[in-house]
Design an enzyme around this catalytic site. Structure first.
Site, PDB file in Angstrom:
ATOM      1  CG  HIS A   1      18.554  71.407  39.253  1.00 44.44           C
ATOM      2  ND1 HIS A   1      19.017  72.318  38.333  1.00 44.44           N
ATOM      3  CD2 HIS A   1      19.661  70.850  39.810  1.00 44.44           C
ATOM      4  CE1 HIS A   1      20.332  72.330  38.343  1.00 44.44           C
ATOM      5  NE2 HIS A   1      20.754  71.443  39.230  1.00 44.44           N
TER       6      HIS A   1
ATOM      7  CG  HIS B   1      13.501  78.124  35.107  1.00 42.72           C
ATOM      8  ND1 HIS B   1      12.595  77.104  34.913  1.00 42.72           N
ATOM      9  CD2 HIS B   1      14.499  77.619  35.900  1.00 42.72           C
ATOM     10  CE1 HIS B   1      13.024  76.022  35.541  1.00 42.72           C
ATOM     11  NE2 HIS B   1      14.167  76.300  36.146  1.00 42.72           N
TER      12      HIS B   1
END
Length: 325
Positions: free
Chosen positions: A170, A9
């Site tokens: 997620h 990320h």
């Protein structure tokens, strides 16, 4: 040579790639793939494919990802399913892990062999000062595990979170919401996913440590909710793809009081009154029925967000739909 994908990320993967270069020198067949805030899972998967296509050897790929169950892991895992005899994924990426992988590539030609080899260095790289904190933390973990093991006793589920999220399980769910609500089970409630063996297996593999993940059709969830003999002490997090499935569950007897609304993906025929929620007329009508049934709406992506006003969001969505008519 084994190709290495660093996946994260944000810019973390690029940063650790640069740090590894400072220590071990510039490396071939290594790519950093980053998921940025404006991108979705499909964008990230396309990036991974582009990175792999640049490698000399695409048969042996090692993924080092930042977070188990996050979008980078999930998309890597989706591709991994077709190459599970050779590829490997290691989550919890850190610098000792990367340096050890670089060194291992000089003598090992198998991604899975390298993955197994680097685990020890990755774990040993996590240390704390003062040292006694490590012992104290271990004690807390054992206590938590004992608490989680209370299964199969009389009683019904305690519902710690019911969430609508088109991405289901997620990173935001597997980390922030799991830590906040402390479930013992995550139950994905979806007829479509229950029929899709690949998606079902990928979701189960995304389970955070110590939490069981189940995928069930809506009707089966209704049956589970009525069972008061086997789920005492079980804290359930329910994940739905859409409000229609929530309404079916509630009308069938699943005792929900609040529904958290995290994300609803845009598709043809939907309007998007804010960055993460998209609605068609059926969605709006369904939310109105849920409100009439007494459910409260908690509009937040993560626990630290301020709550959105669902009435205003639905009103704006209805106005935008009316303009399209």
């Amino acid at each position: 040579m084994v190709g290495i994908i660093l996946a994260s990320h944000g810019e973390f993967a690029k940063g650790i790639l640069q740090s590894g270069m400072m220590i071990f020198g510039e490396q071939e067949n290594v790519q950093a793939v980053t998921l940025m805030p404006s991108e979705g899972p499909d964008d990230f998967k396309a990036k991974i494919k582009d990175a792999i296509s640049s490698f000399d050897n695409q048969d042996e790929i090692l993924f080092l990802v930042d977070l188990w169950g996050g979008t980078p892991f999930n998309q890597a895992n989706f591709l991994f399913e077709e190459h599970k005899d050779k590829w490997a994924i290691v989550a919890g990426m850190n610098l000792p892990m990367l340096i050890e992988a670089y060194g291992a590539r000089l003598s090992m030609e198998s991604a899975q062999e390298i993955a197994s080899y680097i685990l020890k260095s990755a774990k040993e790289g996590v240390k704390v000062k003062p040292e006694e904190l490590e012992t104290a933390d271990t004690g807390k973990t054992c206590e938590f595990s004992t608490q989680q093991s209370n299964t199969g006793v009389p009683g019904s589920f305690e519902y710690v979170l019911a969430r609508i999220d088109s991405r289901l399980l997620h990173g935001q769910v597997a980390t922030t919401w799991t830590k906040t609500t402390n479930p013992t089970r995550i139950i994905v409630v979806s007829d479509a996913v229950a029929k899709d063996e690949l998606r079902k297996n990928l979701l189960k593999q995304s389970a955070p440590p110590g939490v069981k993940v189940h995928v069930v059709p809506v009707n089966h969830m209704i049956k589970l909710a009525k069972d008061d003999q086997h789920f005492g002490g079980q804290r359930a997090m329910l994940l739905f793809e859409n409000p229609e499935d929530v309404l079916r569950a509630v009308e069938g007897g699943v005792p929900l009081n609040t529904i958290n609304i995290g994300s609803m993906a845009h598709s043809t025929g939907k309007v998007q009154p804010n960055k993460v929620l998209a609605f068609n007329q059926e969605d709006i009508d369904t939310f109105n029925k849920l409100k009439q049934a007494g459910l409260n709406f908690d509009v937040r992506k993560v626990p630290s967000d301020s709550k959105g006003n669902m009435d205003k969001i639905l009103k704006k969505a209805q106005e935008e739909l009316n303009k399209l008519k």
